[in-house]
Design an enzyme around this catalytic site. Structure first.
Site, PDB file in Angstrom:
ATOM      1  CG  HIS A  65      -2.000   0.982   1.223  1.00 58.72           C
ATOM      2  ND1 HIS A  65      -3.248   0.722   1.748  1.00 58.72           N
ATOM      3  CD2 HIS A  65      -2.055   2.243   0.748  1.00 58.72           C
ATOM      4  CE1 HIS A  65      -4.015   1.793   1.603  1.00 58.72           C
ATOM      5  NE2 HIS A  65      -3.301   2.736   1.003  1.00 58.72           N
ATOM      6  CG  HIS A  67      -1.081   6.718  -1.766  1.00 58.26           C
ATOM      7  ND1 HIS A  67      -2.274   6.640  -2.448  1.00 58.26           N
ATOM      8  CD2 HIS A  67      -1.311   6.191  -0.546  1.00 58.26           C
ATOM      9  CE1 HIS A  67      -3.194   6.101  -1.660  1.00 58.26           C
ATOM     10  NE2 HIS A  67      -2.640   5.817  -0.495  1.00 58.26           N
ATOM     11  CG  LEU A  68       5.010   4.788  -5.445  1.00 61.76           C
ATOM     12  CD1 LEU A  68       5.968   3.902  -6.212  1.00 61.76           C
ATOM     13  CD2 LEU A  68       5.650   5.242  -4.145  1.00 61.76           C
ATOM     14  NE  ARG A  69       0.736  11.326  -3.000  1.00 61.38           N
ATOM     15  CZ  ARG A  69      -0.329  11.003  -2.297  1.00 61.38           C
ATOM     16  NH1 ARG A  69      -1.362  10.414  -2.865  1.00 61.38           N
ATOM     17  NH2 ARG A  69      -0.409  11.258  -1.013  1.00 61.38           N
ATOM     18  CG  ASP A 159      -6.312   3.696  -0.432  1.00 57.85           C
ATOM     19  OD1 ASP A 159      -6.860   3.310   0.610  1.00 57.85           O
ATOM     20  OD2 ASP A 159      -5.363   4.511  -0.444  1.00 57.85           O
ATOM     21  CG  HIS A 186     -10.028   3.987   2.191  1.00 56.36           C
ATOM     22  ND1 HIS A 186      -9.047   4.928   2.065  1.00 56.36           N
ATOM     23  CD2 HIS A 186     -10.868   4.465   3.138  1.00 56.36           C
ATOM     24  CE1 HIS A 186      -9.272   5.928   2.891  1.00 56.36           C
ATOM     25  NE2 HIS A 186     -10.379   5.665   3.554  1.00 56.36           N
ATOM     26  CG  ASP A 312      -2.038   4.768   3.715  1.00 57.18           C
ATOM     27  OD1 ASP A 312      -1.955   5.074   2.501  1.00 57.18           O
ATOM     28  OD2 ASP A 312      -2.972   5.167   4.439  1.00 57.18           O
ATOM     29  CG  HIS A 316       0.356  14.901   1.142  1.00 58.46           C
ATOM     30  ND1 HIS A 316      -0.458  14.870   0.031  1.00 58.46           N
ATOM     31  CD2 HIS A 316      -0.158  13.996   2.011  1.00 58.46           C
ATOM     32  CE1 HIS A 316      -1.436  14.006   0.231  1.00 58.46           C
ATOM     33  NE2 HIS A 316      -1.280  13.448   1.414  1.00 58.46           N
TER      34      HIS A 316
HETATM   35  O1  DOR Z   1      -4.012   9.538   4.625  1.00 59.13           O
HETATM   36  C1  DOR Z   1      -4.280   9.117   3.504  1.00 59.13           C
HETATM   37  N1  DOR Z   1      -3.670   9.590   2.409  1.00 59.13           N
HETATM   38  N2  DOR Z   1      -5.241   8.211   3.379  1.00 59.13           N
HETATM   39  C2  DOR Z   1      -5.703   7.818   2.167  1.00 59.13           C
HETATM   40  O2  DOR Z   1      -6.581   6.995   2.126  1.00 59.13           O
HETATM   41  C3  DOR Z   1      -5.185   8.432   0.942  1.00 59.13           C
HETATM   42  C4  DOR Z   1      -3.840   8.959   1.154  1.00 59.13           C
HETATM   43  C5  DOR Z   1      -3.363   9.854   0.040  1.00 59.13           C
HETATM   44  O3  DOR Z   1      -3.541   9.515  -1.135  1.00 59.13           O
HETATM   45  O4  DOR Z   1      -2.770  10.893   0.339  1.00 59.13           O
END
Ligand code: DOR
Length: 437
Positions: A65, A67-69, A159, A186, A312, A316
């Site tokens: 899990h 997120h590589l954006r 998700d 999710h 997860d 950011h």
């Molecule tokens: O905290 C989170 N950030 N929860 C999520 O379900 C998505 C994720 C994100 O994509 O930033």
């Protein structure tokens, strides 16, 4: 990075679950043998010999899990920086979520992700995209799941944007089960979960924050369990954060329901007390909860009610966190620090090194049908070396991820991944650094 697909001879390491010291021999990207340490052995064919005294040898981790954006939000992270963070964290396999821009709901996006990974990190860590469950993650029509699977997606998930429509979710579970590809959900009731980022309870009341009750998660967990049992179709429950959900999962597993579940390091290490001072770095969805939830999750992980750990990883940019609390993005950057931060729980005796191997390497690979190293001859030489005594401080510079958003910033950690190998190729190497003068 050194590309040595030929021979590695790692000597005198400790291995969780085994007594004594061990030597690992690697040839042609595979485990040749893990054998009792022999100080006198001289082995021909090794292009690199590593003195592993004081180090632990673990199979490399699989993160189910992240997120590589990329595509679309490369200011937060891209596949190059995300996989560099994964290598530094000890991961050989990374599953990346579909909430990119454009969404990974068609084969062109999946293929682009895989191409970027192959270009930036040809020797790994390996990238395994997760396809969207519904078009645009909008929850209204199913994405072309067969096309996504054929393009290389190893799971499907909405998700970040949970599917509210139960009938759509039911069809998705049926379709994915036909493709023998897991669905990751999710779990969050989308109507109740407004104002996410803080747990609804004493802390949110004290801070004057709108909170998300644990029931918002548990209601969706209950729905998913009922559907999985009714359809006899598997579902994997993402980032479980509360005791109520743990209790539902434990009961469902007792009945033999086809459910698996994950939790993340931050739910085991922190509580909503981290929000005192309105620290947006600790704002995550689902939110950090209470100490009681944290203890329930730790026990569930030890017992296997929670099957796996996953980061997860949600990078950011700082400007997206340096805002009033209500406006800050949800998410914690986690690939760089996951194992080192969890080591604190090993030091406290709450988890064992064997728990980490099972829950962060073997079981995720099993659930998502990925390569796995159990140190048997012929297994992929995916491993990490961990120095349990190395103390370091988490700083923005120490993180390979572009996402510097972690509540661990400024904190000391004891324990560090000093080498990661994927298919016998060393992709992260602190051992080769020159000694400080
Ligand atoms: O905290 C989170 N950030 N929860 C999520 O379900 C998505 C994720 C994100 O994509 O930033």
């Amino acid at each position: 990075m050194s590309v040595t697909p030929a021979g590695l001879d790692i000597r005198n390491v400790r291995v969780p679950g085994r007594t004594g010291a061990w030597d690992l021999l690697v040839a042609d990207g595979k485990v040749l043998e893990l054998l009792a340490h022999d100080p006198a052995a001289s082995r021909a064919g090794a292009t690199r010999i590593i003195d592993g005294r004081g180090l632990l040898l673990l199979p490399a981790l699989t993160d189910a899990h992240a997120h590589l954006r990329e595509p679309g939000q490369e200011w937060k992270e891209d596949i190059r920086s995300g996989l560099a963070a994964a290598a530094a964290g000890g991961f050989s396999n990374v599953l990346c979520m579909a909430n990119t821009d454009p969404v990974n709901d068609n084969e062109a996006v999946t293929r682009l992700m895989r191409r970027r990974a192959a270009e930036a990190h040809p020797h790994g860590p390996r990238l395994f995209p997760i396809g969207a469950l519904t078009v645009g993650l909008r929850g209204r029509e199913l994405a072309p799941l067969g096309e996504l699977r054929d393009a290389g997606c190893v799971a499907f998930s909405n998700d970040g944007e949970p599917v509210a429509d139960t009938e759509i979710f039911r069809r998705a579970l049926e379709y994915a089960a036909d493709l023998t590809t897991p669905v990751i959900d999710h779990c969050e009731d989308p109507f109740m979960a407004k104002g996410s980022g803080a747990n609804e309870g004493a802390m949110s009341a004290r801070l004057g924050l709108r909170g998300q009750p644990d029931a918002a998660e548990a209601i969706q967990v209950a729905r998913d369990i009922l559907l999985a049992e009714y359809l006899d179709a598997p579902v994997h429950l993402a980032h479980v954060s509360c005791r109520r959900a743990v209790e539902l999962i434990a009961a469902a597993k007792k009945r033999g329901a086809p459910v698996t579940a994950e939790t993340c390091p931050h739910y085991l290490l922190m509580t909503d007390a981290a929000l005192l001072g309105y620290d947006t770095m600790a704002k995550v969805n689902p939110p950090l909860r209470t100490d009681d939830d944290r203890l329930a999750l730790t026990q569930a992980l030890r017992e296997g009610v929670i099957d796996i750990l996953a980061t997860d990883h949600a990078p950011h940019a700082l400007h997206e966190k340096e805002t009033p609390f209500e406006d800050a993005k949800n998410g914690i950057s986690g690939l760089d620090t996951a194992l080192a931060s969890l080591w604190e729980l090993v030091r406290q005796g709450r988890l064992s090194p064997e728990d980490l191997v099972t829950r962060f390497a073997w079981r995720p690979a099993e659930i998502f049908h990925l390569p796995v190293n159990r140190f048997a001859p012929g297994d992929p030489a995916d491993f990490l070396l961990f120095d349990p005594e190395d103390s370091w401080v988490v700083t923005p510079e120490s993180l390979r991820s572009k996402g510097k958003n972690t509540p661990l910033l400024g904190q000391p950690l004891t324990g560090r991944v000093v080498l990661t190998a994927v298919g016998g190729v060393v992709v992260h190497d602190l051992l080769a650094r020159p000694d400080p003068a």
